[in-house]
Design a protein around this motif. Structure first.
Motif, PDB file in Angstrom:
ATOM      1  N   TYR A  75       0.822  -1.209   0.000  1.00  0.00           N
ATOM      2  CA  TYR A  75       0.000   0.000   0.000  1.00  0.00           C
ATOM      3  C   TYR A  75       0.858   1.262   0.000  1.00  0.00           C
ATOM      4  O   TYR A  75       0.445   2.306  -0.527  1.00  0.00           O
ATOM      5  CB  TYR A  75      -0.927   0.013   1.216  1.00  0.00           C
ATOM      6  N   ALA A  76       2.037   1.184   0.586  1.00  0.00           N
ATOM      7  CA  ALA A  76       2.921   2.345   0.627  1.00  0.00           C
ATOM      8  C   ALA A  76       3.370   2.774  -0.765  1.00  0.00           C
ATOM      9  O   ALA A  76       3.794   3.918  -0.955  1.00  0.00           O
ATOM     10  CB  ALA A  76       4.147   2.045   1.501  1.00  0.00           C
ATOM     11  N   THR A  77       3.270   1.874  -1.739  1.00  0.00           N
ATOM     12  CA  THR A  77       3.641   2.262  -3.108  1.00  0.00           C
ATOM     13  C   THR A  77       2.678   3.315  -3.655  1.00  0.00           C
ATOM     14  O   THR A  77       3.014   4.018  -4.615  1.00  0.00           O
ATOM     15  CB  THR A  77       3.646   1.037  -4.047  1.00  0.00           C
ATOM     16  N   LEU A 164      -4.777  -7.521  -5.735  1.00  0.00           N
ATOM     17  CA  LEU A 164      -5.245  -7.518  -7.126  1.00  0.00           C
ATOM     18  C   LEU A 164      -5.859  -6.170  -7.487  1.00  0.00           C
ATOM     19  O   LEU A 164      -5.741  -5.715  -8.634  1.00  0.00           O
ATOM     20  CB  LEU A 164      -6.250  -8.644  -7.343  1.00  0.00           C
ATOM     21  N   PHE A 165      -6.503  -5.529  -6.521  1.00  0.00           N
ATOM     22  CA  PHE A 165      -7.034  -4.183  -6.761  1.00  0.00           C
ATOM     23  C   PHE A 165      -5.891  -3.217  -7.097  1.00  0.00           C
ATOM     24  O   PHE A 165      -5.972  -2.463  -8.066  1.00  0.00           O
ATOM     25  CB  PHE A 165      -7.804  -3.682  -5.537  1.00  0.00           C
ATOM     26  N   LEU A 166      -4.834  -3.249  -6.297  1.00  0.00           N
ATOM     27  CA  LEU A 166      -3.693  -2.358  -6.550  1.00  0.00           C
ATOM     28  C   LEU A 166      -3.046  -2.649  -7.900  1.00  0.00           C
ATOM     29  O   LEU A 166      -2.712  -1.729  -8.651  1.00  0.00           O
ATOM     30  CB  LEU A 166      -2.658  -2.496  -5.429  1.00  0.00           C
ATOM     31  N   ARG A 167      -2.881  -3.930  -8.207  1.00  0.00           N
ATOM     32  CA  ARG A 167      -2.242  -4.281  -9.482  1.00  0.00           C
ATOM     33  C   ARG A 167      -3.101  -3.830 -10.663  1.00  0.00           C
ATOM     34  O   ARG A 167      -2.589  -3.307 -11.656  1.00  0.00           O
ATOM     35  CB  ARG A 167      -1.982  -5.785  -9.547  1.00  0.00           C
ATOM     36  N   GLU A 226     -11.925  -3.212   7.887  1.00  0.00           N
ATOM     37  CA  GLU A 226     -11.456  -3.013   9.264  1.00  0.00           C
ATOM     38  C   GLU A 226     -10.364  -1.950   9.369  1.00  0.00           C
ATOM     39  O   GLU A 226     -10.229  -1.314  10.419  1.00  0.00           O
ATOM     40  CB  GLU A 226     -10.936  -4.346   9.815  1.00  0.00           C
ATOM     41  N   ILE A 227      -9.568  -1.758   8.333  1.00  0.00           N
ATOM     42  CA  ILE A 227      -8.470  -0.791   8.375  1.00  0.00           C
ATOM     43  C   ILE A 227      -8.767   0.327   7.384  1.00  0.00           C
ATOM     44  O   ILE A 227      -8.961   0.079   6.183  1.00  0.00           O
ATOM     45  CB  ILE A 227      -7.123  -1.455   8.038  1.00  0.00           C
ATOM     46  N   VAL A 228      -8.811   1.551   7.872  1.00  0.00           N
ATOM     47  CA  VAL A 228      -9.136   2.695   7.013  1.00  0.00           C
ATOM     48  C   VAL A 228      -8.101   2.810   5.885  1.00  0.00           C
ATOM     49  O   VAL A 228      -6.892   2.714   6.110  1.00  0.00           O
ATOM     50  CB  VAL A 228      -9.152   3.992   7.848  1.00  0.00           C
ATOM     51  N   GLY A 229      -8.604   2.999   4.684  1.00  0.00           N
ATOM     52  CA  GLY A 229      -7.713   3.160   3.537  1.00  0.00           C
ATOM     53  C   GLY A 229      -7.511   1.898   2.719  1.00  0.00           C
ATOM     54  O   GLY A 229      -6.951   1.959   1.619  1.00  0.00           O
ATOM     55  N   ARG A 230      -7.960   0.751   3.253  1.00  0.00           N
ATOM     56  CA  ARG A 230      -7.839  -0.488   2.481  1.00  0.00           C
ATOM     57  C   ARG A 230      -8.940  -0.543   1.416  1.00  0.00           C
ATOM     58  O   ARG A 230     -10.013   0.037   1.575  1.00  0.00           O
ATOM     59  CB  ARG A 230      -7.939  -1.707   3.402  1.00  0.00           C
ATOM     60  N   ALA A 231      -8.669  -1.278   0.355  1.00  0.00           N
ATOM     61  CA  ALA A 231      -9.614  -1.395  -0.750  1.00  0.00           C
ATOM     62  C   ALA A 231     -10.858  -2.161  -0.319  1.00  0.00           C
ATOM     63  O   ALA A 231     -10.787  -3.093   0.481  1.00  0.00           O
ATOM     64  CB  ALA A 231      -8.951  -2.091  -1.935  1.00  0.00           C
ATOM     65  N   GLU A 289      -9.338   6.196  -0.923  1.00  0.00           N
ATOM     66  CA  GLU A 289      -8.557   7.385  -0.599  1.00  0.00           C
ATOM     67  C   GLU A 289      -7.208   6.981  -0.028  1.00  0.00           C
ATOM     68  O   GLU A 289      -7.129   6.117   0.854  1.00  0.00           O
ATOM     69  CB  GLU A 289      -9.335   8.232   0.421  1.00  0.00           C
ATOM     70  N   ILE A 290      -6.142   7.618  -0.533  1.00  0.00           N
ATOM     71  CA  ILE A 290      -4.798   7.325  -0.038  1.00  0.00           C
ATOM     72  C   ILE A 290      -4.605   8.000   1.312  1.00  0.00           C
ATOM     73  O   ILE A 290      -4.962   9.167   1.488  1.00  0.00           O
ATOM     74  CB  ILE A 290      -3.732   7.824  -1.041  1.00  0.00           C
ATOM     75  N   GLN A 291      -4.027   7.265   2.247  1.00  0.00           N
ATOM     76  CA  GLN A 291      -3.899   7.751   3.618  1.00  0.00           C
ATOM     77  C   GLN A 291      -2.564   8.472   3.832  1.00  0.00           C
ATOM     78  O   GLN A 291      -1.652   7.979   4.476  1.00  0.00           O
ATOM     79  CB  GLN A 291      -4.052   6.588   4.597  1.00  0.00           C
ATOM     80  N   TYR A 292      -2.461   9.660   3.278  1.00  0.00           N
ATOM     81  CA  TYR A 292      -1.255  10.469   3.473  1.00  0.00           C
ATOM     82  C   TYR A 292      -1.201  10.993   4.906  1.00  0.00           C
ATOM     83  O   TYR A 292      -2.233  11.271   5.519  1.00  0.00           O
ATOM     84  CB  TYR A 292      -1.242  11.669   2.533  1.00  0.00           C
ATOM     85  N   LEU A 293       0.029  11.125   5.412  1.00  0.00           N
ATOM     86  CA  LEU A 293       0.236  11.793   6.691  1.00  0.00           C
ATOM     87  C   LEU A 293       0.537  13.263   6.429  1.00  0.00           C
ATOM     88  O   LEU A 293       1.260  13.601   5.489  1.00  0.00           O
ATOM     89  CB  LEU A 293       1.410  11.153   7.455  1.00  0.00           C
ATOM     90  N   GLY A 294      -0.019  14.154   7.250  1.00  0.00           N
ATOM     91  CA  GLY A 294       0.233  15.577   7.072  1.00  0.00           C
ATOM     92  C   GLY A 294       1.648  15.948   7.455  1.00  0.00           C
ATOM     93  O   GLY A 294       2.329  15.228   8.193  1.00  0.00           O
TER      94      GLY A 294
END
Length: 304
Positions: A75-77, A164-167, A226-231, A289-294
């Protein structure tokens, strides 16, 4: 000198010479036999050992916690692919929405993208290509190790669906930017990469559809993530619908996008301005939505 004595000495000399040769041959045979015994005794499993000083792909992927770490790396990619500089360089800057003046790095190559004067040796394009295929490796290694890991089926399906979603997402970008591109669906070595040629655009789109269909069938709805930002299921359906629209297949696109709407997992916000801002994240209108840190208080976001 007596002739018999001469013949006897010559004979003895031959015996001594042949004995020396015999000893040398025996020594060589013993040495070769010992070497062969050593080589056959050292099997590949003995020589190919994983280093014990640090984690590696051979012995890391065992538990669900291990795969969570690997998924986070995949996901960090998203940060790299959607980094502000890259996102501006390869999309907005080629439109009327943005331009780029004095910037850090190779200005000439960035301006070449802006001015539609890209050459084969453009360093920005090369970096962009590398970023994608490095990301594919991160994704594909998780997919490969999940097979046969013996983990809970629900966990395995969810993790596989996310990868598979990311790919599918990344190949959707690439095929629109470059057309025919190499399809890499498993971890490969550098040597193997030279043997993989470009696949046709229809083949790339078919792989995207295959990946996203599997993801849509196995990912949970948004309210079960369960984890915010996952597909989620909706994210895969939304992207699949967009892929179908790009291909001109409107009936298939309608089917996917209508399913997202009818899921009642999302809704429009009352005010458009509520979508954007440093503290406005993961709203009801957000599908993925990508979970960027401010950043810091003085520089909370990129100048781009």
């Amino acid at each position: 000198m007596n002739k018999d004595i001469i013949n006897t000495n010559a004979q003895a000399s031959r015996y001594r010479g042949s004995g020396w040769k015999y000893n040398q041959v025996m020594y060589a045979c013993l040495l070769m036999g010992g070497l062969l015994l050593f080589l056959t005794g050292c099997k590949k499993s003995f020589l190919d050992l994983s280093p014990i000083s640090n984690a590696n792909s051979d012995d890391f992927y065992k538990t669900e916690a291990d795969f969570e770490v690997a998924e986070n790396a995949a996901y960090a990619t998203l940060y790299t692919i959607y980094a502000p500089e890259e996102a501006v360089s390869y999309s907005e800057m080629m439109s009327d929405d943005a331009t780029m003046y004095s910037v850090a790095g190779n200005q000439a190559d960035k301006w070449a993208i802006r001015d539609f004067k890209i050459s084969p040796d453009n360093t920005m394009i090369y970096q962009y290509w590398q970023d994608y295929y490095k990301s594919f490796y991160q994704i594909n290694i998780v997919l490969e190790k999940l097979e046969g890991a013996g983990l809970d089926p629900a966990f395995t399906d969810r993790a596989k669906g996310e990868m598979l979603f990311l790919r599918g997402l990344y190949y959707f970008h690439l095929v629109q930017l470059f057309g025919a591109v190499p399809l890499v669906t498993k971890p490969i070595t550098v040597a193997e990469s030279y043997q993989i040629l470009r696949s046709s655009e229809p083949d790339v789109y078919q792989q995207i559809i295959t990946d996203l269909k599997w993801a849509a069938d196995h990912l949970p709805p948004a309210d079960k993530v369960e984890i915010v930002g996952r597909a989620s299921k909706g994210a895969a359906q939304m992207l699949l619908g967009k892929v179908y629209l790009t291909m001109g297949d409107k009936p298939s696109a309608l089917q996917q996008l209508e399913a997202v709407y009818q899921s009642h997992q999302y809704q429009l916000l009352p005010k458009f301005t509520d979508l954007f801002g440093p503290n406005k994240k993961n709203t009801k209108e957000s599908i993925f939505e990508i979970q960027y840190l401010g950043g810091s208080a003085s520089a909370p976001y990129s100048q781009y």
